[in-house]
Design a protein around this motif. Structure first.
Motif, PDB file in Angstrom:
ATOM      1  N   GLU A  32      72.358  11.027  84.265  1.00 40.21           N
ATOM      2  CA  GLU A  32      72.222  10.844  82.832  1.00 40.21           C
ATOM      3  C   GLU A  32      71.323   9.637  82.568  1.00 40.21           C
ATOM      4  O   GLU A  32      71.508   8.581  83.172  1.00 40.21           O
ATOM      5  CB  GLU A  32      73.596  10.596  82.191  1.00 40.21           C
ATOM      6  CG  GLU A  32      74.543  11.770  82.273  1.00 40.21           C
ATOM      7  CD  GLU A  32      74.271  12.818  81.199  1.00 40.21           C
ATOM      8  OE1 GLU A  32      73.494  12.511  80.269  1.00 40.21           O
ATOM      9  OE2 GLU A  32      74.821  13.925  81.308  1.00 40.21           O
ATOM     10  N   ILE A  33      70.368   9.775  81.659  1.00 40.52           N
ATOM     11  CA  ILE A  33      69.530   8.660  81.263  1.00 40.52           C
ATOM     12  C   ILE A  33      70.242   7.900  80.139  1.00 40.52           C
ATOM     13  O   ILE A  33      70.619   8.512  79.124  1.00 40.52           O
ATOM     14  CB  ILE A  33      68.153   9.143  80.759  1.00 40.52           C
ATOM     15  CG1 ILE A  33      67.426   9.931  81.855  1.00 40.52           C
ATOM     16  CG2 ILE A  33      67.308   7.970  80.295  1.00 40.52           C
ATOM     17  CD1 ILE A  33      67.056   9.143  83.067  1.00 40.52           C
ATOM     18  N   PRO A  34      70.489   6.590  80.283  1.00 37.20           N
ATOM     19  CA  PRO A  34      71.151   5.835  79.208  1.00 37.20           C
ATOM     20  C   PRO A  34      70.448   6.024  77.861  1.00 37.20           C
ATOM     21  O   PRO A  34      69.213   6.085  77.797  1.00 37.20           O
ATOM     22  CB  PRO A  34      71.046   4.386  79.693  1.00 37.20           C
ATOM     23  CG  PRO A  34      71.052   4.502  81.188  1.00 37.20           C
ATOM     24  CD  PRO A  34      70.252   5.748  81.473  1.00 37.20           C
ATOM     25  N   SER A  35      71.229   6.122  76.807  1.00 35.25           N
ATOM     26  CA  SER A  35      70.701   6.500  75.487  1.00 35.25           C
ATOM     27  C   SER A  35      69.720   5.495  74.918  1.00 35.25           C
ATOM     28  O   SER A  35      68.890   5.846  74.069  1.00 35.25           O
ATOM     29  CB  SER A  35      71.865   6.696  74.509  1.00 35.25           C
ATOM     30  OG  SER A  35      72.597   5.479  74.373  1.00 35.25           O
ATOM     31  N   THR A  36      69.783   4.236  75.348  1.00 34.72           N
ATOM     32  CA  THR A  36      68.890   3.210  74.792  1.00 34.72           C
ATOM     33  C   THR A  36      67.572   3.100  75.546  1.00 34.72           C
ATOM     34  O   THR A  36      66.673   2.397  75.109  1.00 34.72           O
ATOM     35  CB  THR A  36      69.580   1.833  74.810  1.00 34.72           C
ATOM     36  OG1 THR A  36      69.953   1.508  76.161  1.00 34.72           O
ATOM     37  CG2 THR A  36      70.820   1.829  73.927  1.00 34.72           C
ATOM     38  N   TRP A  37      67.439   3.780  76.673  1.00 36.25           N
ATOM     39  CA  TRP A  37      66.216   3.669  77.472  1.00 36.25           C
ATOM     40  C   TRP A  37      65.062   4.423  76.818  1.00 36.25           C
ATOM     41  O   TRP A  37      65.244   5.489  76.233  1.00 36.25           O
ATOM     42  CB  TRP A  37      66.431   4.241  78.866  1.00 36.25           C
ATOM     43  CG  TRP A  37      67.247   3.392  79.777  1.00 36.25           C
ATOM     44  CD1 TRP A  37      68.084   2.375  79.428  1.00 36.25           C
ATOM     45  CD2 TRP A  37      67.346   3.518  81.193  1.00 36.25           C
ATOM     46  NE1 TRP A  37      68.694   1.854  80.538  1.00 36.25           N
ATOM     47  CE2 TRP A  37      68.258   2.533  81.640  1.00 36.25           C
ATOM     48  CE3 TRP A  37      66.758   4.366  82.126  1.00 36.25           C
ATOM     49  CZ2 TRP A  37      68.578   2.372  82.992  1.00 36.25           C
ATOM     50  CZ3 TRP A  37      67.076   4.210  83.469  1.00 36.25           C
ATOM     51  CH2 TRP A  37      67.974   3.217  83.897  1.00 36.25           C
ATOM     52  N   ARG A  38      63.885   3.841  76.960  1.00 36.69           N
ATOM     53  CA  ARG A  38      62.661   4.532  76.558  1.00 36.69           C
ATOM     54  C   ARG A  38      61.733   4.737  77.749  1.00 36.69           C
ATOM     55  O   ARG A  38      60.654   5.310  77.607  1.00 36.69           O
ATOM     56  CB  ARG A  38      61.936   3.769  75.449  1.00 36.69           C
ATOM     57  CG  ARG A  38      62.596   3.925  74.094  1.00 36.69           C
ATOM     58  CD  ARG A  38      61.676   3.530  72.974  1.00 36.69           C
ATOM     59  NE  ARG A  38      62.234   3.940  71.677  1.00 36.69           N
ATOM     60  CZ  ARG A  38      62.028   5.119  71.139  1.00 36.69           C
ATOM     61  NH1 ARG A  38      61.308   6.028  71.772  1.00 36.69           N
ATOM     62  NH2 ARG A  38      62.542   5.423  69.962  1.00 36.69           N
ATOM     63  N   GLY A  39      62.142   4.268  78.888  1.00 33.08           N
ATOM     64  CA  GLY A  39      61.310   4.457  80.067  1.00 33.08           C
ATOM     65  C   GLY A  39      61.991   3.950  81.322  1.00 33.08           C
ATOM     66  O   GLY A  39      62.911   3.127  81.261  1.00 33.08           O
ATOM     67  N   HIS A  40      61.571   4.468  82.450  1.00 30.12           N
ATOM     68  CA  HIS A  40      62.015   3.974  83.752  1.00 30.12           C
ATOM     69  C   HIS A  40      61.018   4.473  84.790  1.00 30.12           C
ATOM     70  O   HIS A  40      60.175   5.320  84.523  1.00 30.12           O
ATOM     71  CB  HIS A  40      63.436   4.463  84.081  1.00 30.12           C
ATOM     72  CG  HIS A  40      63.522   5.918  84.393  1.00 30.12           C
ATOM     73  ND1 HIS A  40      63.608   6.895  83.420  1.00 30.12           N
ATOM     74  CD2 HIS A  40      63.523   6.596  85.584  1.00 30.12           C
ATOM     75  CE1 HIS A  40      63.672   8.088  83.984  1.00 30.12           C
ATOM     76  NE2 HIS A  40      63.613   7.949  85.304  1.00 30.12           N
ATOM     77  N   TRP A  41      61.091   3.910  85.981  1.00 26.96           N
ATOM     78  CA  TRP A  41      60.183   4.299  87.059  1.00 26.96           C
ATOM     79  C   TRP A  41      60.984   4.664  88.300  1.00 26.96           C
ATOM     80  O   TRP A  41      62.172   4.366  88.410  1.00 26.96           O
ATOM     81  CB  TRP A  41      59.219   3.147  87.384  1.00 26.96           C
ATOM     82  CG  TRP A  41      59.905   2.047  88.133  1.00 26.96           C
ATOM     83  CD1 TRP A  41      60.023   1.903  89.486  1.00 26.96           C
ATOM     84  CD2 TRP A  41      60.647   0.968  87.559  1.00 26.96           C
ATOM     85  NE1 TRP A  41      60.786   0.794  89.796  1.00 26.96           N
ATOM     86  CE2 TRP A  41      61.180   0.212  88.624  1.00 26.96           C
ATOM     87  CE3 TRP A  41      60.915   0.567  86.254  1.00 26.96           C
ATOM     88  CZ2 TRP A  41      61.946  -0.920  88.420  1.00 26.96           C
ATOM     89  CZ3 TRP A  41      61.680  -0.564  86.047  1.00 26.96           C
ATOM     90  CH2 TRP A  41      62.193  -1.285  87.128  1.00 26.96           C
ATOM     91  N   ASN A  42      60.304   5.302  89.230  1.00 26.96           N
ATOM     92  CA  ASN A  42      60.897   5.646  90.514  1.00 26.96           C
ATOM     93  C   ASN A  42      59.799   5.558  91.564  1.00 26.96           C
ATOM     94  O   ASN A  42      58.750   6.192  91.420  1.00 26.96           O
ATOM     95  CB  ASN A  42      61.478   7.065  90.483  1.00 26.96           C
ATOM     96  CG  ASN A  42      62.727   7.197  91.303  1.00 26.96           C
ATOM     97  OD1 ASN A  42      63.056   6.314  92.090  1.00 26.96           O
ATOM     98  ND2 ASN A  42      63.431   8.299  91.152  1.00 26.96           N
ATOM     99  N   PHE A  43      60.031   4.772  92.594  1.00 27.15           N
ATOM    100  CA  PHE A  43      59.053   4.631  93.672  1.00 27.15           C
ATOM    101  C   PHE A  43      59.694   5.144  94.955  1.00 27.15           C
ATOM    102  O   PHE A  43      60.663   4.569  95.442  1.00 27.15           O
ATOM    103  CB  PHE A  43      58.635   3.171  93.842  1.00 27.15           C
ATOM    104  CG  PHE A  43      57.497   2.989  94.814  1.00 27.15           C
ATOM    105  CD1 PHE A  43      56.184   3.083  94.387  1.00 27.15           C
ATOM    106  CD2 PHE A  43      57.732   2.755  96.158  1.00 27.15           C
ATOM    107  CE1 PHE A  43      55.128   2.935  95.275  1.00 27.15           C
ATOM    108  CE2 PHE A  43      56.691   2.617  97.056  1.00 27.15           C
ATOM    109  CZ  PHE A  43      55.384   2.708  96.614  1.00 27.15           C
ATOM    110  N   LEU A  44      59.135   6.251  95.477  1.00 26.51           N
ATOM    111  CA  LEU A  44      59.749   6.934  96.608  1.00 26.51           C
ATOM    112  C   LEU A  44      58.812   7.022  97.817  1.00 26.51           C
ATOM    113  O   LEU A  44      58.916   7.938  98.618  1.00 26.51           O
ATOM    114  CB  LEU A  44      60.174   8.350  96.197  1.00 26.51           C
ATOM    115  CG  LEU A  44      61.118   8.450  95.010  1.00 26.51           C
ATOM    116  CD1 LEU A  44      61.254   9.885  94.540  1.00 26.51           C
ATOM    117  CD2 LEU A  44      62.475   7.870  95.358  1.00 26.51           C
TER     118      LEU A  44
END
Length: 397
Positions: free
Chosen positions: A236-248
């Protein structure tokens, strides 16, 4: 008293031996890719076959209940070689063709040279060790080409009925459903901001901030953003987030749900924090509280008056008030929404003028392969929880 008990023979414990640099066979280059491709279908997860996990180097050394599978310096006595050759028990890999002679010979040579480890952390998953090495040998352009396919697969998984629009330059790719002009704005802004973000971390100049390009997924609706979290990241993406990243390693991306109105903020801090977070993760394995908090602090320095930043500042006091101990954000005792705000406050303390040199020392150590906890202790002369107590006292003052 011993009746009915099974007394197992003593099994010596193998210690991790670090590669000397003169080894002809390297675990990351020659051994890990074979294990990842041929063995992990059975020997990984919570219930590996024969209770033998090959998921990471530490597990490989541990063997299973029957004993060790490696005898460093003696390939002929190693159970791993006997199984690969089929001279003891069933030949491995099971239900697959036998490994080529030249591949088994590499395993033998590796064991003969001491079965050494050339990764940064023996607990790193074997497949990741292999991927890290493979990517380290590729050019920026080669990695970028590989990541395009991964990006397109991820978009289809989250939005199977919505073909994405696209914008790109040498360092950034944007896929989304917000219109081509908006996507061009994202990649151009990322190109403009990368030098400022890199300077804050003393990143090498004259080369891409993120080797192999960073993909931006840009969503028109929060529902689309949430679906990406559900379908691709299984969370679940937190409701207040507008962005995030993932480095794999093999993939690097950021997700953006841009502000819709002026009072919600602009793209600038949102893009800056994704660049900062992805860059930090590219240096080595670091905890999310550290990279996420640092990324938000970078955004606040670049656009301190942006509504996105000031809105976070206004919510911070309430988040801090819900903590019962200074290190609650380190131990998962507060909500994800509160944790992101507190991470940001703690990172501001770590990156402040008093601690700036120590913070950079930490980054330099991690980028050279040192484990984060050791690097943190070496730079700050304290554990994160100890420093959190000091940070909490500065807040009260």
């Amino acid at each position: 008293p011993l009746t009915g008990r099974v007394v197992r023979p003593f099994v010596p414990k193998l210690e991790v031996k670090t590669a000397t640099g003169e080894d002809t066979i390297k675990f990351a280059r020659d051994i890990a890719p074979v294990i990842a491709a041929q063995c992990l279908d059975c020997h990984a997860g919570g219930q590996p076959a024969a209770r033998l996990s090959l998921n990471d180097f530490q597990s490989i050394l541990a063997g299973n209940r029957e004993g060790l599978i490696l005898t460093p310096g003696k390939p002929g006595e190693s159970k791993l070689i006997k199984r690969l050759r089929g001279t003891e028990g069933q030949q491995m890999p099971l239900r697959k063709p036998a490994l080529p002679e030249e591949t088994i010979a590499k395993f033998e040579k590796w064991i003969a040279e001491g079965a050494t480890f050339d990764g940064s952390d023996p607990r790193t998953p074997t497949a990741r060790v292999a991927a890290i090495y493979a990517v380290s040998q590729m050019t920026h352009e080669q990695i970028a080409e590989q990541r395009v396919g991964e990006a397109e697969r991820n978009w289809r998984l989250a939005n199977p009925d919505d073909s994405p629009q696209r914008a790109e330059n040498a360092n950034y790719l944007a896929l989304g459903n917000v219109g081509e002009e908006r996507l061009k704005e994202v990649v151009n802004l990322a190109e403009t901001l990368q030098s400022r973000v890199g300077a804050m971390f003393k990143a090498p100049s004259g080369q891409p901030l993120i080797k192999g390009r960073l993909t931006f997924f840009v969503f028109n609706r929060r529902f689309d953003y949430s679906e990406y979290g559900q379908m691709v990241e299984k969370r679940e993406i937190p409701s207040t987030w507008r962005g995030h990243w993932n480095f794999l390693i093999t993939d690097a991306y950021a997700c953006l749900y841009p502000p819709q109105f002026e009072d919600e903020g602009t793209l600038q801090p949102l893009v800056a924090e994704q660049l900062a977070g992805a860059y930090l993760d590219s240096l080595g394995e670091m905890p999310r509280w550290f990279t996420q908090g640092s990324a938000w602090e970078v955004a606040s320095r670049i656009t301190p008056r942006d509504p996105l930043v000031t809105g976070r500042e206004s919510r911070l006091e309430q988040a801090l008030g819900r903590m019962t101990a200074a290190d609650d954000f380190l131990t998962g005792k507060i909500s994800p929404d509160d944790a992101t705000l507190v991470n940001y406050s703690f990172a501001k303390f770590l990156m402040g003028r008093t601690n700036a040199a120590r913070y950079q020392m930490l980054l330099d150590a991690v980028s050279k392969g040192m484990e984060f906890d050791k690097a943190f202790m070496g730079a700050f002369k304290a554990e994160p929880k100890q420093l959190a107590a000091i940070w909490a006292r500065t807040l009260r003052r």
